[in-house]
Scaffold this motif. Structure first.
Motif, PDB file in Angstrom:
ATOM      1  N   PRO A 127      47.758  39.823  -0.027  1.00  0.00           N
ATOM      2  CA  PRO A 127      48.462  40.645  -0.996  1.00  0.00           C
ATOM      3  C   PRO A 127      49.682  39.887  -1.520  1.00  0.00           C
ATOM      4  O   PRO A 127      50.192  38.998  -0.846  1.00  0.00           O
ATOM      5  CB  PRO A 127      48.889  41.883  -0.209  1.00  0.00           C
ATOM      6  N   SER A 151      51.995  45.972  -5.146  1.00  0.00           N
ATOM      7  CA  SER A 151      52.372  47.376  -4.967  1.00  0.00           C
ATOM      8  C   SER A 151      53.577  47.709  -5.837  1.00  0.00           C
ATOM      9  O   SER A 151      53.681  48.817  -6.351  1.00  0.00           O
ATOM     10  CB  SER A 151      52.641  47.682  -3.497  1.00  0.00           C
ATOM     11  N   GLU A 204      45.177  49.369  -0.652  1.00  0.00           N
ATOM     12  CA  GLU A 204      46.087  49.661   0.445  1.00  0.00           C
ATOM     13  C   GLU A 204      46.035  51.170   0.638  1.00  0.00           C
ATOM     14  O   GLU A 204      46.744  51.916  -0.014  1.00  0.00           O
ATOM     15  CB  GLU A 204      47.495  49.201   0.048  1.00  0.00           C
ATOM     16  N   ASP A 221      45.644  45.573   8.556  1.00  0.00           N
ATOM     17  CA  ASP A 221      46.958  45.936   8.011  1.00  0.00           C
ATOM     18  C   ASP A 221      46.905  47.074   6.992  1.00  0.00           C
ATOM     19  O   ASP A 221      47.673  47.090   6.027  1.00  0.00           O
ATOM     20  CB  ASP A 221      47.644  44.713   7.392  1.00  0.00           C
ATOM     21  N   TYR A 277      44.489  47.787   4.846  1.00  0.00           N
ATOM     22  CA  TYR A 277      43.713  47.493   3.636  1.00  0.00           C
ATOM     23  C   TYR A 277      42.262  47.881   3.842  1.00  0.00           C
ATOM     24  O   TYR A 277      41.739  47.833   4.951  1.00  0.00           O
ATOM     25  CB  TYR A 277      43.797  45.995   3.282  1.00  0.00           C
ATOM     26  N   THR A 288      46.790  52.526  -5.198  1.00  0.00           N
ATOM     27  CA  THR A 288      46.533  51.797  -3.958  1.00  0.00           C
ATOM     28  C   THR A 288      45.809  50.476  -4.196  1.00  0.00           C
ATOM     29  O   THR A 288      45.734  49.650  -3.293  1.00  0.00           O
ATOM     30  CB  THR A 288      45.677  52.652  -3.011  1.00  0.00           C
ATOM     31  N   ARG A 309      44.828  46.743  -5.030  1.00  0.00           N
ATOM     32  CA  ARG A 309      45.555  45.477  -4.989  1.00  0.00           C
ATOM     33  C   ARG A 309      44.745  44.343  -5.607  1.00  0.00           C
ATOM     34  O   ARG A 309      45.308  43.428  -6.171  1.00  0.00           O
ATOM     35  CB  ARG A 309      45.943  45.099  -3.556  1.00  0.00           C
TER      36      ARG A 309
END
Length: 192
Positions: free
Chosen positions: A12, A46, A70, A82, A84, A103, A105
């Motif tokens: 990310p 984000s 995410e 994490d 995702y 959300t 990414r």
């Protein structure tokens, strides 16, 4: 179309610095061009998504989309690490404005011509116009799950797009050419 910034990685984007968004659109190559309008990939931070109200305008093309998000806004898919998730889904053509989940990414996708649904659904997609996003693993079973995992294993959006293009091109080679009347959306207006 122009590329905003051609930097993509599997991680990310960093949280420091200005919010980022990268998008690239590519024409479909033969034999896929008989069934697909264009391919694309994107990466958004984000911070970027927090600062916009992203919306999809009405679209005449269905799209096959692989997304890393995410959270859990998209159907089907698989948890990564994490927080995702990765999802592979069919978005039918739609006539309404649809919010894009904040959300998301990364996304890799292909916009299908009207006849393009025959690559995904042997009977076409006439019955899909009122349905929401459909996980490909629900439509294809194990084959959809295998493709989802292959896309997850690739490290960059460019590599994921190459896998998706190769996979669908192989399917397109085994299909008869679409009829001219359904290979492109109808033009509006009248001749004269």
């Amino acid at each position: 179309m122009a590329i905003v910034r051609p930097r993509f990685d599997s991680e990310p984007p960093p949280s420091s610095g200005p919010p980022e968004a990268d998008f690239k659109f590519l024409p479909a190559s033969p034999p896929l061009d008989r069934f697909a309008e264009y391919l694309y990939y994107s990466r958004v931070s984000s911070g970027f998504m927090a600062g916009v109200d992203a919306m999809r305008v009405p679209e005449a093309e269905a799209q096959l989309v692989f997304a890393i998000e995410e959270g859990q806004s998209f159907p089907g898919g698989k948890w990564l690490s994490d927080g995702y998730r990765a999802a592979l889904f069919l978005q039918p053509a739609h006539l309404q404005v649809i919010p894009i989940a904040g959300t998301i990414r990364q996304a890799v996708g292909i916009a299908l011509r009207p006849a393009g649904l025959t690559m995904l659904l042997p009977r076409g997609g006439a019955d899909l116009s009122d349905l929401p996003l459909l996980p490909l693993e629900e439509l294809w079973g194990a084959e959809g799950h295998v493709l989802l995992n292959r896309l997850i294993d690739e490290g960059t959006p460019q590599n994921r797009l190459a896998v998706l293009e190769q996979y669908l091109s192989a399917r397109a080679r085994h299909l008869p050419p679409p009829a001219v009347a359904v290979s492109k959306p109808a033009a509006s207006g009248t001749a004269g």
